[in-house]
Design an enzyme around this catalytic site. Structure first.
Site, short mmCIF file in Angstrom:
data_model
loop_
_atom_site.label_atom_id
_atom_site.label_comp_id
_atom_site.label_asym_id
_atom_site.label_seq_id
_atom_site.Cartn_x
_atom_site.Cartn_y
_atom_site.Cartn_z
N ASP A 79 0.65 -0.97 0.54
CA ASP A 79 -0.22 0.09 -0.60
C ASP A 79 0.80 1.16 0.20
O ASP A 79 2.06 1.67 0.41
CB ASP A 79 -0.95 -0.12 1.31
N GLU A 139 1.02 -0.84 -5.21
CA GLU A 139 0.64 0.68 -5.35
C GLU A 139 0.87 1.80 -5.31
O GLU A 139 1.07 2.18 -4.87
CB GLU A 139 -0.82 0.76 -3.99
#
Length: 468
Positions: A146, A199
């Protein structure tokens, strides 16, 4: 209303995933976190599955059940920040032990969270151990890392004077870059075959390039630019789409610069952004037709696919983490149609090598028509390693187009593999009766041509019936 535990989730989720034909599921962070409204993206524990759904053994049994059903499990993993709660890692021994001492380096203003000091060998090792723990102990198939962009840049979301440059005076976070590269090298060694996915929303070069070549070493990168461009295009009234034509095709300018995943993510269907179907313009029929066309375009576009829950049957409401999905919608034909389309797309995606074999190679893609902005029509071919093509033709206006000419490389019959306007998906059932014969006559740089009836707001997938 209580939440399902891992056992109940497995009993319900696994048959549903199998019915839809997905190969993997991705779970938002299941690491223990104090605030439910963070969806797990502010984890306190890097090693413990949250107690909300049962014990660590229950979670392991869930992963095992997925694997027995041939479903891979990807976990969202958050090495970019952690919450300030006093019972967590913040000021662990009374000093900034895990975080940077200087808030200009160690505090995220956006998220009100602390930042790991990955320059400390102990913290670096602690985070590596966490990643390997999930992959080796729980047999997770991949980690989606993330907020990588926030790790790479020291000035991420900071104004001038609010950040500390690196030792060379630059904005790159050298310690975090070293960590990410080390992470990918260690995972390849210790848990071979695992996916590590970034990401990452910037134009940082070589995210999915090997560390030997100077890249960060991830297997895949989320293509956030593709997601934003194509959704912006689809949100236009079809009358205006001619002026936004390049938004749908722009992703193909850089499609092979990284190994991409096309994500429709949790961030796109919350906070007033509307659900996927509710982003679409037009009346009820047009919204469903737009959604089916978009999903078909996405599945035929180079790159792996990721779809957020509820999008596969066209949930109207924005996602709410306190409530279940609106399953009751699956009594209505249009919603059943979207779900049927997604399962057919998944089946086709597996069956047709052209749709998945050369996702990351320019040789696997060929434009046929990329410039018909007036009609908002796109046509391209995907090629398998064996040289077998699949033709994709998209008509993104509500006007049916009869006898539309598309150049093709082979003569003979071209079979309609899928039509997103078929009545089985609750469409208007305009099409080509299952197939059409290629005619003599050059078109679009190809030796033969097809005359196709293009349904409104729909995508066709065709394949040549090769002579036995």
């Amino acid at each position: 209303m209580r939440q399902y535990n891992w056992q109940e989730l497995g009993d319900r989720l696994i048959p549903y995933i199998k019915e839809l034909g997905f190969t993997h599921i991705e779970l938002m962070p299941i690491m223990e976190h104090p605030f439910g409204g963070s969806w797990g993206y502010q984890p306190l524990s890097q090693f413990a599955p949250t107690a909300r759904y049962g014990s660590p053994q229950d979670f392991a049994a869930f992963v095992d059940a997925c694997h027995r059903a041939d479903i891979g499990v990807i976990l969202d993993w958050v090495p970019a920040h952690f919450p300030t709660d006093t019972h967590g890692l913040a000021q662990f021994d009374g000093t900034a032990l895990y975080e940077y001492g200087n808030p200009q380096e160690g505090f995220h203003q956006d998220w009100d969270t602390l930042i790991y000091n990955l320059g400390r060998t102990e913290v670096h090792g602690f985070m590596l151990a966490s990643a390997l723990h999930w992959l080796k102990h729980f047999h997770i198939d991949g980690l989606r890392v993330d907020a990588v962009a926030s790790m790479l840049y020291r000035d991420y979301s900071r104004k001038a004077g609010e950040w500390v440059p690196n030792r060379h005076g630059g904005r790159e976070n050298l310690e975090a870059i070293d960590f990410l590269r080390h992470l990918n090298d260690v995972v390849a060694l210790e848990a071979p075959g695992s996916m590590v996915i970034a990401e990452e929303s910037t134009a940082w070069p070589g995210v999915s390039q090997s560390t030997q070549q100077g890249g960060l070493g991830f297997q895949y990168k989320w293509n956030m630019g593709w997601m934003h461009d194509t959704l912006h295009y689809m949100q236009q009234d079809p009358i205006h789409r001619a002026h936004h034509h390049n938004e749908l095709s722009f992703g193909l300018v850089y499609a092979w610069s990284e190994k991409f995943i096309l994500p429709i993510s949790h961030d796109e269907v919350v906070h007033g952004k509307h659900s996927l179907i509710d982003k679409m313009p037009g009346d009820r029929w047009q919204k469903f037709a737009n959604l089916r066309a978009y999903l078909t375009f996405m599945w035929t576009h180079p790159g792996k696919k990721l779809l957020f829950m509820g999008c596969e049957f066209g949930q109207w409401r924005e996602w709410n983490h306190d409530e279940q999905l609106d399953w009751y919608l699956l009594q209505y034909a249009e919603h059943i149609g979207v779900k049927k389309l997604v399962s057919d797309l998944n089946r086709l995606y597996r069956e047709e090598p052209a749709l998945h074999e050369r996702d990351c190679e320019p040789q696997g893609f060929q434009w046929v028509i990329g410039d018909d902005a007036t009609n908002s029509v796109f046509a391209f071919m995907r090629w398998s390693k064996e040289g077998e093509p699949v033709l994709v033709v998209a008509n993104l206006t509500p006007v049916p187009r009869e006898g539309y000419q598309v150049g093709v490389p082979f003569e003979g019959q071209w079979v309609e593999l899928l039509n997103s306007d078929a009545d089985t998906y609750a469409g208007s059932n305009i099409g080509n009766g299952g197939g059409v014969n290629a005619q003599e006559g050059k078109s679009h740089g190809q030796p033969y041509s097809l005359l196709l009836d293009l349904p409104p707001l729909a995508v066709l997938i065709l394949k040549p019936k090769l002579q036995e």
